[in-house]
Design a protein around this motif. Structure first.
Motif, PDB file in Angstrom:
ATOM      1  N   PHE A  36      46.137 -34.890  69.518  1.00 48.03           N
ATOM      2  CA  PHE A  36      44.895 -34.442  68.886  1.00 48.03           C
ATOM      3  C   PHE A  36      45.046 -34.383  67.368  1.00 48.03           C
ATOM      4  N   ALA A  37      46.190 -33.935  66.894  1.00 43.84           N
ATOM      5  CA  ALA A  37      46.417 -33.858  65.443  1.00 43.84           C
ATOM      6  C   ALA A  37      46.421 -35.252  64.824  1.00 43.84           C
ATOM      7  N   ILE A  38      47.091 -36.199  65.478  1.00 47.89           N
ATOM      8  CA  ILE A  38      47.114 -37.571  64.962  1.00 47.89           C
ATOM      9  C   ILE A  38      45.712 -38.163  64.957  1.00 47.89           C
ATOM     10  N   ALA A  39      44.946 -37.960  66.028  1.00 47.74           N
ATOM     11  CA  ALA A  39      43.582 -38.486  66.091  1.00 47.74           C
ATOM     12  C   ALA A  39      42.710 -37.860  65.006  1.00 47.74           C
ATOM     13  N   PHE A  40      42.852 -36.558  64.786  1.00 50.67           N
ATOM     14  CA  PHE A  40      42.058 -35.868  63.763  1.00 50.67           C
ATOM     15  C   PHE A  40      42.385 -36.410  62.372  1.00 50.67           C
ATOM     16  N   LEU A  41      43.680 -36.563  62.078  1.00 53.15           N
ATOM     17  CA  LEU A  41      44.083 -37.063  60.774  1.00 53.15           C
ATOM     18  C   LEU A  41      43.644 -38.515  60.556  1.00 53.15           C
ATOM     19  N   LEU A  42      43.747 -39.329  61.585  1.00 52.38           N
ATOM     20  CA  LEU A  42      43.274 -40.706  61.464  1.00 52.38           C
ATOM     21  C   LEU A  42      41.767 -40.748  61.234  1.00 52.38           C
ATOM     22  N   ASP A  43      41.023 -39.912  61.948  1.00 51.59           N
ATOM     23  CA  ASP A  43      39.571 -39.861  61.787  1.00 51.59           C
ATOM     24  C   ASP A  43      39.194 -39.480  60.363  1.00 51.59           C
ATOM     25  N   ARG A  44      39.822 -38.436  59.855  1.00 51.23           N
ATOM     26  CA  ARG A  44      39.510 -37.991  58.484  1.00 51.23           C
ATOM     27  C   ARG A  44      39.930 -39.025  57.451  1.00 51.23           C
ATOM     28  N   GLY A  45      41.094 -39.618  57.636  1.00 48.91           N
ATOM     29  CA  GLY A  45      41.583 -40.610  56.684  1.00 48.91           C
ATOM     30  C   GLY A  45      40.719 -41.861  56.660  1.00 48.91           C
ATOM     31  N   LEU A  46      40.386 -42.375  57.838  1.00 48.97           N
ATOM     32  CA  LEU A  46      39.548 -43.571  57.896  1.00 48.97           C
ATOM     33  C   LEU A  46      38.139 -43.292  57.407  1.00 48.97           C
ATOM     34  N   ARG A  47      37.631 -42.094  57.678  1.00 44.46           N
ATOM     35  CA  ARG A  47      36.307 -41.733  57.170  1.00 44.46           C
ATOM     36  C   ARG A  47      36.299 -41.744  55.644  1.00 44.46           C
ATOM     37  N   ALA A  48      37.356 -41.223  55.036  1.00 43.07           N
ATOM     38  CA  ALA A  48      37.439 -41.205  53.570  1.00 43.07           C
ATOM     39  C   ALA A  48      37.556 -42.624  53.013  1.00 43.07           C
ATOM     40  N   VAL A  49      38.341 -43.475  53.681  1.00 42.50           N
ATOM     41  CA  VAL A  49      38.490 -44.856  53.228  1.00 42.50           C
ATOM     42  C   VAL A  49      37.157 -45.596  53.328  1.00 42.50           C
ATOM     43  N   PHE A  50      36.474 -45.465  54.458  1.00 42.42           N
ATOM     44  CA  PHE A  50      35.190 -46.141  54.622  1.00 42.42           C
ATOM     45  C   PHE A  50      34.145 -45.624  53.638  1.00 42.42           C
ATOM     46  N   ARG A  51      34.176 -44.320  53.385  1.00 44.80           N
ATOM     47  CA  ARG A  51      33.240 -43.758  52.408  1.00 44.80           C
ATOM     48  C   ARG A  51      33.529 -44.322  51.016  1.00 44.80           C
ATOM     49  N   ALA A  52      34.811 -44.466  50.670  1.00 43.44           N
ATOM     50  CA  ALA A  52      35.176 -45.014  49.362  1.00 43.44           C
ATOM     51  C   ALA A  52      34.766 -46.480  49.239  1.00 43.44           C
TER      52      ALA A  52
END
Length: 76
Positions: A36-52
């Motif tokens: 769950f921690a890995i999935a959460f971190l990947l979700d937040r990281g990819l969301r930030a990359v896509f937003r950028a």
């Protein structure tokens, strides 16, 4: 580093020596929170990359409509 590797080897041997059900429970208790921690971190990281990159799926907020008088049923 050798201490960590030695501890990990001992832990692996301990888990491998358990019967199936306790072994399953130990792995489940350890892996579910980590997954769950890995999935959460990947979700937040990819969301930030896509937003950028300007490729986020966020829809723009709808415009607020001007307030109107409530429409009655016509019954008096």
């Amino acid at each position: 580093m050798e201490r960590i590797a030695g501890w990990w080897d001992g832990f692996e041997l301990w888990v491998a020596g358990l019967p199936f059900i306790p072994q399953f429970l130990v792995v489940l208790v350890g892996m579910v929170p980590v997954s769950f921690a890995i999935a959460f971190l990947l979700d937040r990281g990819l969301r930030a990359v896509f937003r950028a990159l300007g490729r986020d799926d966020a829809e723009p907020a709808p415009a607020v409509a001007a307030e109107r008088e409530p429409v009655g049923s016509g019954v008096r």
